[in-house]
Design a protein around this motif. Structure first.
Motif, PDB file in Angstrom:
ATOM      1  N   ARG A 419       4.066  11.243   1.736  1.00 21.60           N
ATOM      2  CA  ARG A 419       4.080  11.049   3.191  1.00 21.60           C
ATOM      3  C   ARG A 419       3.458   9.684   3.502  1.00 21.60           C
ATOM      4  O   ARG A 419       2.244   9.546   3.565  1.00 21.60           O
ATOM      5  CB  ARG A 419       3.326  12.181   3.901  1.00 21.60           C
ATOM      6  N   ASP A 420       4.316   8.725   3.718  1.00 18.43           N
ATOM      7  CA  ASP A 420       3.873   7.342   3.867  1.00 18.43           C
ATOM      8  C   ASP A 420       3.618   7.027   5.331  1.00 18.43           C
ATOM      9  O   ASP A 420       4.547   6.926   6.126  1.00 18.43           O
ATOM     10  CB  ASP A 420       4.950   6.419   3.278  1.00 18.43           C
ATOM     11  N   LYS A 421       2.336   6.896   5.688  1.00 19.96           N
ATOM     12  CA  LYS A 421       1.975   6.566   7.069  1.00 19.96           C
ATOM     13  C   LYS A 421       1.196   5.263   7.140  1.00 19.96           C
ATOM     14  O   LYS A 421       0.575   4.970   8.164  1.00 19.96           O
ATOM     15  CB  LYS A 421       1.104   7.697   7.646  1.00 19.96           C
ATOM     16  N   ASP A 422       1.164   4.541   6.025  1.00 18.91           N
ATOM     17  CA  ASP A 422       0.318   3.352   6.010  1.00 18.91           C
ATOM     18  C   ASP A 422       1.007   2.163   6.653  1.00 18.91           C
ATOM     19  O   ASP A 422       2.168   2.221   7.035  1.00 18.91           O
ATOM     20  CB  ASP A 422      -0.111   3.016   4.567  1.00 18.91           C
ATOM     21  N   GLY A 423       0.266   1.077   6.716  1.00 15.37           N
ATOM     22  CA  GLY A 423       0.785  -0.120   7.358  1.00 15.37           C
ATOM     23  C   GLY A 423       1.426  -1.083   6.368  1.00 15.37           C
ATOM     24  O   GLY A 423       1.687  -2.225   6.701  1.00 15.37           O
ATOM     25  N   TYR A 424       1.713  -0.626   5.210  1.00 11.53           N
ATOM     26  CA  TYR A 424       2.275  -1.487   4.170  1.00 11.53           C
ATOM     27  C   TYR A 424       3.756  -1.147   3.977  1.00 11.53           C
ATOM     28  O   TYR A 424       4.185  -0.014   4.214  1.00 11.53           O
ATOM     29  CB  TYR A 424       1.502  -1.277   2.861  1.00 11.53           C
ATOM     30  N   ALA A 425       4.529  -2.154   3.522  1.00  8.56           N
ATOM     31  CA  ALA A 425       5.964  -1.940   3.323  1.00  8.56           C
ATOM     32  C   ALA A 425       6.226  -0.832   2.326  1.00  8.56           C
ATOM     33  O   ALA A 425       7.112   0.010   2.514  1.00  8.56           O
ATOM     34  CB  ALA A 425       6.610  -3.252   2.855  1.00  8.56           C
ATOM     35  N   GLY A 426       5.441  -0.850   1.254  1.00 10.49           N
ATOM     36  CA  GLY A 426       5.595   0.220   0.261  1.00 10.49           C
ATOM     37  C   GLY A 426       4.649   1.364   0.577  1.00 10.49           C
ATOM     38  O   GLY A 426       4.150   1.499   1.690  1.00 10.49           O
ATOM     39  N   ASN A 427       4.414   2.187  -0.398  1.00  2.73           N
ATOM     40  CA  ASN A 427       3.489   3.310  -0.210  1.00  2.73           C
ATOM     41  C   ASN A 427       2.180   3.005  -0.914  1.00  2.73           C
ATOM     42  O   ASN A 427       2.137   2.902  -2.145  1.00  2.73           O
ATOM     43  CB  ASN A 427       4.115   4.601  -0.777  1.00  2.73           C
ATOM     44  N   CYS A 428       1.126   2.868  -0.136  1.00  2.00           N
ATOM     45  CA  CYS A 428      -0.163   2.520  -0.736  1.00  2.00           C
ATOM     46  C   CYS A 428      -0.656   3.602  -1.702  1.00  2.00           C
ATOM     47  O   CYS A 428      -1.348   3.299  -2.676  1.00  2.00           O
ATOM     48  CB  CYS A 428      -1.199   2.295   0.363  1.00  2.00           C
TER      49      CYS A 428
HETATM   50 CA   LIG Z   1       4.119   2.316   3.913  1.00  4.37          CA
END
Ligand SMILES: [Ca+2]
Length: 487
Positions: A419-428
Motif C-alpha cells: 500500500r504505497d502512500k508515500d511521496g516518492y515515485a516508487g515505494n519507499c
Molecule cells: Ca510512492
C-alpha cells in the motif's frame, strides 16, 4: 645273538650232568667203579654212556670218553674233584651272569620295543605337526593375499577420494564461474528492466537508483564504533527472520497479537486498562506485559508498559532490540500488529489509532546506539488519523537530544509494500524494507532492517536509522517508541 642261548643251554646241560656225576662220585667212589661195569649198560645198547675224564691240565669244557677206556690216569683224586667243583661253581657263576645278561637283554628288547613304539608315535606326531605347519603356511599365504587385496582396495579408495576432491574443486570453480555469470545476468536483467521502463514510459518519473539517500551525517555520530562495513549477520539464528524479511518480501499476514501467548514473567492478569498510565494509576508500578483496551477498541491488546522511566505510564507501541522479528510486512500485518511483547513487536496501527482517540498523548522515541548510549526524541503531541486516511501521522513539537528526524514525516500516511502512500515515485517500503510514514522517503526508518554493529553497507538505506543521529547508514542497536497521556 639268538644262537647264544642254545649253545649256553647245551653247556649248562653238560655241566649239570657233570655235577650230578661228581656228586655221586664224591659220595661213593666205589659206585663209580661199579657203574663202569659193562653189565650196567648191556640192557640197553642204544643208550650212550659217558665217562667224564678229568685231565690234569685245566679243563675248559666237558669231556666224553668211551666206556672201557681205562688207564691209571682214570683214577680220580680228591684234588681233581675240588678242581671240578671250582670249575662248576665258576661255570655256575658264569651261568648266573649269563642269566643276568639274558634278563638284561630281554629288558633291552622291551626297551627297544618301547623306543620303537615311541619312535612311531613321534613320527606320527611329526607328520601331524608337518601337516599343521603346511596348513599354517597355506593360511598365512591366504592372509597375505587378503592383506594385499585390502591394500589394493585402500589404494583404490584413496585414489577415488583424490579424484572426487579434484572433481569437487573443479565443481567449485564452475560454481564460482556460474555465480559470476548469474551476477552479470542480474545486472543485465536490471538494465533491461530499466530499458523496458523507459521504452514503455510506465514509470517515467521513477528513479532507477532508488530514493535519494539521506545525507545527514551529524557531528554526534557514535564514533567509538569503528566504521567498518558490515554485512547482514548470517551466523546468528535470531537474525534469520530479519534477513528473510529483507530478501523475500513481506509476509502475507505475519504473526499478530491475537496469535500470541502471554509471555512468562512480568505479566498482569488484571485489566484491561485504557493504557499503561491507567495501569500505573491502578497500582501497577512494575514494567512488564499488560492487557490494555482503548475505549473504542474492539478487542484488548497485550502491550509492554514502561513504568520505571520518566515517571512511568508509557505504553510501548514499537520495540526493536535484536532483529528477532521480521518487520518487512504487509498492510494487514502492520494494521493488526505483530511480534513478541517481551521482545520486538509492533502494536498495530489500529491499536495506536484507538489509543490516540481516547485522549491527548505525547510520543517518545528512545534510541540506543552500539556503544550503549541512549538518546531521546520527544514530541509534545501524537495521534494517528483513521485507516481511511492511511493512519496519517500527527506530531507536536520536538524536544530531545537525538535530533528531529521524525518532523519531516509529520502529516504523512503509512506505507507498506502493498500500500504505497508515500511521496516518492516508487515505494519507499520496497527500498527501506519496512512500513513507515514515509515521505520521500525520509529521515527515519525505525521499522527497517536490524543490522549489527552500527554502520552498515547496503544498496539502499534500509537499516534502522535516525538521520539526525548517525546518518542514513548507521543502524541503531535498539529502539522503542512509546506514548503517554499528556499531564
Ligand atoms: Ca510512492
Amino acid at each position: 645273538m639268538s644262537m647264544c642261548p642254545a649253545a649256553w643251554g647245551l653247556l649248562v646241560l653238560c655241566g649239570l650232568s657233570l655235577w650230578t656225576g661228581t656228586q655221586g662220585l664224591a659220595k661213593n667212589p666205589l659206585l663209580s667203579r661199579t657203574r663202569r661195569a659193562p653189565d650196567d649198560y648191556s640192557g640197553d645198547p642204544k643208550k650212550c654212556s659217558y665217562t667224564f675224564l678229568v685231565p690234569e691240565q685245566k679243563i675248559t669244557g666237558p669231556i666224553c670218553a668211551a666206556r672201557g677206556y681205562a688207564t691209571d690216569k682214570d683214577r680220580v683224586t680228591r684234588l681233581d674233584v675240588a678242581s671240578v667243583r671250582d670249575l662248576l661253581s665258576k661255570q655256575r657263576r658264569e651261568v648266573e651272569t649269563l642269566k643276568l645278561v639274558v634278563d638284561v637283554d630281554g629288558n633291552l628288547v622291551n626297551e627297544m620295543k618301547l623306543l620303537r613304539k615311541e619312535s612311531r608315535n613321534m613320527n606320527s606326531r611329526v607328520t601331524q605337526l608337518y601337516m599343521q605347519l603346511l596348513h599354517e603356511i597355506i593360511r598365512k599365504r591366504d592372509n597375505s593375499l587378503e592383506l594385499a587385496q585390502l591394500e589394493t582396495r585402500v589404494l583404490n579408495a584413496t585414489a577415488e577420494s583424490l579424484r572426487l576432491s579434484s572433481r569437487y574443486r573443479e565443481l567449485e570453480t564452475r560454481f564460482s564461474a556460474l555465480s559470476a555469470v548469474v551476477n552479470n545476468q542480474s545486472v543485465l536483467i536490471a538494465a533491461l528492466e530499466e530499458r523496458c521502463m523507459q521504452v514503455y514510459g510506465r514509470r517515467r518519473d521513477h528513479h532507477p537508483e532508488g530514493p535519494p539517500l539521506v545525507q545527514v551525517v551529524p557531528e554526534n555520530l557514535p564514533v567509538s564504533v569503528p566504521r567498518f562495513t558490515n554485512e547482514i549477520q548470517r551466523d546468528n539464528g535470531r537474525e534469520a527472520p530479519r534477513e528473510r524479511g529483507s530478501r523475500s518480501g513481506p509476509s502475507p499476514t505475519g504473526s499478530t497479537m491475537e496469535a500470541q501467548k502471554p509471555p512468562a514473567g512480568n505479566f498482569s492478569v488484571e485489566g484491561p486498562y485504557r493504557d499503561c498510565l491507567h495501569a500505573q494509576e491502578a497500582g501497577h508500578t512494575g514494567s512488564g506485559v499488560y492487557l490494555i483496551r482503548p475505549e473504542e477498541a474492539s478487542r484488548p491488546l497485550q502491550v509492554w508498559c514502561e513504568q520505571g522511566m520518566d515517571n512511568g505510564g508509557w505504553t510501548v507501541i514499537q520495540s526493536r532490540r535484536d532483529g528477532s522479528v521480521n518487520f518487512f510486512r504487509n498492510w494487514d500485518s502492520y494494521k493488526s500488529g505483530f511480534g513478541n511483547i517481551d521482545g520486538e513487536y509492533w502494536l498495530g496501527l489500529e491499536g495506536i489509532y484507538k489509543l490516540g482517540r481516547q485522549g491527548d498523548y505525547k510520543l517518545l522515541v528512545e534510541l540506543e546506539d552500539w556503544t550503549g548510549k541512549k538518546v531521546y526524541a520527544q514530541y509534545s503531541s501524537f495521534h494517528l488519523e483513521p485507516e481511511a486516511e492511511g493512519y496519517r501521522l500527527r506530531l507536536g513539537t520536538y524536544q530531545g537530544n537525538a535530533g528531529d528526524s521524525l518532523g519531516s514525516h509529520n502529516g504523512k500516511q503509512f506505507t507498506t509494500l502493498d500500500r504505497d502512500k508515500d511521496g516518492y515515485a516508487g515505494n519507499c517500503a520496497h527500498f527501506q524494507k519496512g512500513g513507515w510514514w514515509y515521505n520521500s522517503c525520509g529521515q527515519a526508518n525505525l521499522n527497517g532492517v536490524w543490522y549489527t554493529g552500527g554502520v552498515y553497507r547496503s544498496k539502499y538505506q534500509d537499516g534502522i536509522f535516525w538521520a539526525e543521529y548517525g546518518g542514513g547508514f548507521y543502524s541503531m542497536k535498539a529502539v522503542r517508541i512509546m506514548v503517554r497521556p499528556i499531564d
